[in-house]
Structures are given as structure tokens and as C-alpha cells.
Design a protein around this motif. Structure first.
Motif, PDB file in Angstrom:
ATOM      1  N   ILE A 139     -13.453  -5.128  -7.827  1.00  0.00           N
ATOM      2  CA  ILE A 139     -13.358  -5.306  -6.380  1.00  0.00           C
ATOM      3  C   ILE A 139     -13.911  -6.657  -5.952  1.00  0.00           C
ATOM      4  O   ILE A 139     -13.274  -7.403  -5.195  1.00  0.00           O
ATOM      5  N   ASP A 140     -15.124  -6.997  -6.420  1.00  0.00           N
ATOM      6  CA  ASP A 140     -15.775  -8.230  -5.968  1.00  0.00           C
ATOM      7  C   ASP A 140     -14.980  -9.466  -6.352  1.00  0.00           C
ATOM      8  O   ASP A 140     -14.947 -10.445  -5.610  1.00  0.00           O
ATOM      9  N   THR A 141     -14.311  -9.420  -7.489  1.00  0.00           N
ATOM     10  CA  THR A 141     -13.519 -10.569  -7.936  1.00  0.00           C
ATOM     11  C   THR A 141     -12.245 -10.711  -7.116  1.00  0.00           C
ATOM     12  O   THR A 141     -11.875 -11.815  -6.691  1.00  0.00           O
ATOM     13  N   LEU A 142     -11.569  -9.602  -6.868  1.00  0.00           N
ATOM     14  CA  LEU A 142     -10.283  -9.648  -6.179  1.00  0.00           C
ATOM     15  C   LEU A 142     -10.434  -9.775  -4.664  1.00  0.00           C
ATOM     16  O   LEU A 142      -9.612 -10.420  -4.011  1.00  0.00           O
ATOM     17  N   LEU A 143     -11.453  -9.142  -4.114  1.00  0.00           N
ATOM     18  CA  LEU A 143     -11.633  -9.098  -2.663  1.00  0.00           C
ATOM     19  C   LEU A 143     -13.070  -9.503  -2.316  1.00  0.00           C
ATOM     20  O   LEU A 143     -13.851  -8.712  -1.773  1.00  0.00           O
ATOM     21  N   PRO A 144     -13.435 -10.741  -2.606  1.00  0.00           N
ATOM     22  CA  PRO A 144     -14.845 -11.147  -2.505  1.00  0.00           C
ATOM     23  C   PRO A 144     -15.406 -11.157  -1.091  1.00  0.00           C
ATOM     24  O   PRO A 144     -16.609 -11.002  -0.905  1.00  0.00           O
ATOM     25  N   ASP A 145     -14.565 -11.347  -0.085  1.00  0.00           N
ATOM     26  CA  ASP A 145     -15.053 -11.453   1.290  1.00  0.00           C
ATOM     27  C   ASP A 145     -14.685 -10.226   2.128  1.00  0.00           C
ATOM     28  O   ASP A 145     -14.644 -10.304   3.353  1.00  0.00           O
ATOM     29  N   ALA A 229      -4.240  -5.602  -3.476  1.00  0.00           N
ATOM     30  CA  ALA A 229      -5.277  -6.614  -3.700  1.00  0.00           C
ATOM     31  C   ALA A 229      -4.736  -7.819  -4.459  1.00  0.00           C
ATOM     32  O   ALA A 229      -5.307  -8.908  -4.385  1.00  0.00           O
ATOM     33  N   TYR A 230      -3.635  -7.642  -5.190  1.00  0.00           N
ATOM     34  CA  TYR A 230      -2.977  -8.753  -5.862  1.00  0.00           C
ATOM     35  C   TYR A 230      -1.924  -9.415  -4.968  1.00  0.00           C
ATOM     36  O   TYR A 230      -1.822 -10.644  -4.906  1.00  0.00           O
ATOM     37  N   ASP A 231      -1.128  -8.582  -4.291  1.00  0.00           N
ATOM     38  CA  ASP A 231       0.081  -9.073  -3.628  1.00  0.00           C
ATOM     39  C   ASP A 231      -0.055  -9.265  -2.121  1.00  0.00           C
ATOM     40  O   ASP A 231       0.579 -10.158  -1.563  1.00  0.00           O
ATOM     41  N   TYR A 232      -0.828  -8.415  -1.467  1.00  0.00           N
ATOM     42  CA  TYR A 232      -0.944  -8.464  -0.005  1.00  0.00           C
ATOM     43  C   TYR A 232      -2.409  -8.289   0.401  1.00  0.00           C
ATOM     44  O   TYR A 232      -2.795  -7.295   0.992  1.00  0.00           O
ATOM     45  N   ARG A 233      -3.204  -9.289   0.083  1.00  0.00           N
ATOM     46  CA  ARG A 233      -4.653  -9.189   0.340  1.00  0.00           C
ATOM     47  C   ARG A 233      -4.974  -9.073   1.818  1.00  0.00           C
ATOM     48  O   ARG A 233      -6.047  -8.593   2.191  1.00  0.00           O
TER      49      ARG A 233
END
Length: 261
Positions: A139-145, A229-233
Motif C-alpha cells: 500500500i505505502d509504495t503504490l499509494l504513498p499519499d 492502484a496501478y491503473d486509476y490511482r
């Protein structure tokens, strides 16, 4: 040999054209049982959606395409009410973030056969490909903020489907929890007893009405939203939750006679 009656398949779409293209392409390529595909678009504001749909219209895929100006949480309910008088005794709803696999027999025939073999079944879902779940530690890597609760919702961290084994269990039907509404076959004769709501409540109300529900282990689908989280953050989970919260109060799938007059 008697020709098989087509089954009405309602496809609910809203934005995310990558997922819509993948959904339609898989249905177009891998559906062998006769089908009446009806696409009902819930007020998409991404212009690429119409390009994707027109591409499959040119292929002759659809029985009908509906374009709506309002994003209505009951859109799929309205479509079921409109098209339930089509041929056969079953109807399918599928969301545009779902793809099916190539199998023999095809996904639609397998689901239909299971309904025929189990006449007490009123609702039948399919088995999710668990390989698409994003690891919680990523999670933290893909969606850090992203706020923790929103990030967990984006990757379906609390989904009961995470507990399913990657290889489906033996036996054609399982009932560990509600069949996912993103790919669902309903027996038309059960619609008068069914309530429309969020997935879990549809399941609970069906059980109360004595309607059997199950997940088909021999029909697997991909849930592309697991890859937001990859395609439509920028996918707005809060807006999505507000939208579907409006469906929490169950209502009859088929309106009473006085409501339809």
C-alpha cells in the motif's frame, strides 16, 4: 438439436475505458452461448468510453446500447426491470471492470447449466481470480499519499474474497459468503422475491426468502478494480461509497403493480 435461447446480459459501465475495453473484448471473444448484450452507461464523462463502445458496436456485439445523462445508483435495477421479459428464464448483470476467461463450455453456458441442474438456485455468482489482489504491504509504495482507510478500500484489503484459495475448491458450488454482484446470474422466477440493495444485503434478503445463492467454482472472473492502484490511482473511493450507500435500503427488484402503473 433445439437451438438454445439467448440469455440477456446487462453490462453496467461508468468511465475507466481501459477496463471497459478489456471487459467487452473478453465477453465478445469468449461467450459461445447465445447472448443478448445490453450495455447501459451510467453517465460516463470520460470521452474514451464512447469510442470503446462504438468499436464493439461496429463488431455487432450489442442488442442495445443505452446512454444516460444521470449517474443513478439504481441503474442496473432499472435495466433488469426493462429487459427481464427477454427470452429464457435467466438474466445476467455484469459490471465493466470484469473480464471472463476462455473455457469450454463458455462461462455463460456453465452458469446456465448449473442453474438448470440446481433448480433451487436463484442467484449465482462466479469465482474471483485472487492473483489480482494487491499485497497489503504494498500500500505505502503504490499509494504513498493516500489516507490509510481509502488506500485499504482501493485494494479491497478487507474483502472476504481474499480468503479464497487461488485454486477453486472441489465441488461446483460454494456458499461461504454473498456471491459478488459484479457478475451475477438470476433466475427470473425468483425476481419477485428478491430485494435490490448492496451485495451483502441482496444475499441476506434472498436467504430470508428461501432462495439459494452460490458461487460457481468452475466460472472464474477477473475483478479489474483490484488494480485501481496501478491503473486509476485517482479513482474516488469516497464518491463511490457515497453513490452505493444510497442502495443500502433494500427495495423489491420487481415493483408492486401500483408502482408500475
Amino acid at each position: 438439436m433445439t437451438a438454445k435461447q439467448p440469455i440477456t446480459v446487462v453490462i453496467l459501465s461508468r468511465n475507466r475505458p481501459i477496463y471497459l475495453w478489456a471487459c467487452l473484448d473478453s465477453l465478445y471473444r469468449y461467450t459461445r452461448h447465445p447472448a443478448r448484450f445490453i450495455l447501459t452507461d451510467n453517465a460516463s464523462d470520460d470521452p474514451l468510453i464512447r469510442d470503446v463502445v462504438h468499436g464493439f458496436e461496429r463488431r455487432g456485439m450489442f442488442y442495445k446500447v443505452e446512454w444516460h445523462a444521470k449517474n443513478d445508483p439504481t441503474r442496473v435495477l432499472q435495466a433488469v426491470r426493462t429487459y427481464m421479459d427477454g427470452p429464457g428464464g435467466k438474466i445476467v448483470v455484469i459490471e465493466s471492470d470484469v473480464t471472463v476467461f476462455e473455457t469450454e463450455p463458455c462461462w455463460l453456458e456453465r452458469m446456465s447449466d448449473l442453474m438448470d441442474e440446481n433448480p433451487e438456485l436463484g442467484l449465482l455468482g462466479s469465482y474471483v481470480d485472487t492473483r489480482d489482489f494487491i499485497a497489503i504491504e504494498d500500500i505505502d509504495t503504490l499509494l504513498p499519499d493516500t489516507h490509510e482507510a481509502i488506500a485499504e478500500a482501493m485494494i479491497k484489503a478487507r474483502s472476504p474474497e481474499r480468503a479464497l484459495p487461488s485454486d477453486p475448491p472441489d465441488g461446483p458450488l460454494i456458499d461461504p459468503f454473498n456471491p459478488p454482484g459484479r457478475l451475477l446470474m438470476a433466475r427470473k422466477s425468483a425476481l419477485s422475491k428478491l430485494m435490490f440493495s448492496v451485495d451483502g444485503k441482496v444475499y441476506q434478503e434472498a436467504k430470508k426468502a428461501g432462495i439459494r445463492c452460490a458461487i460457481a467454482t468452475t466460472v472464474m472472473h477477473r475483478h479489474l478494480s483490484l488494480l485501481n492502484a496501478y491503473d486509476y490511482r485517482d479513482y474516488n473511493m469516497q464518491a463511490r461509497n457515497r453513490h452505493f450507500r444510497k442502495n443500502r435500503e433494500p427495495q423489491p427488484v420487481l415493483p408492486k403493480a401500483s408502482e408500475s402503473d
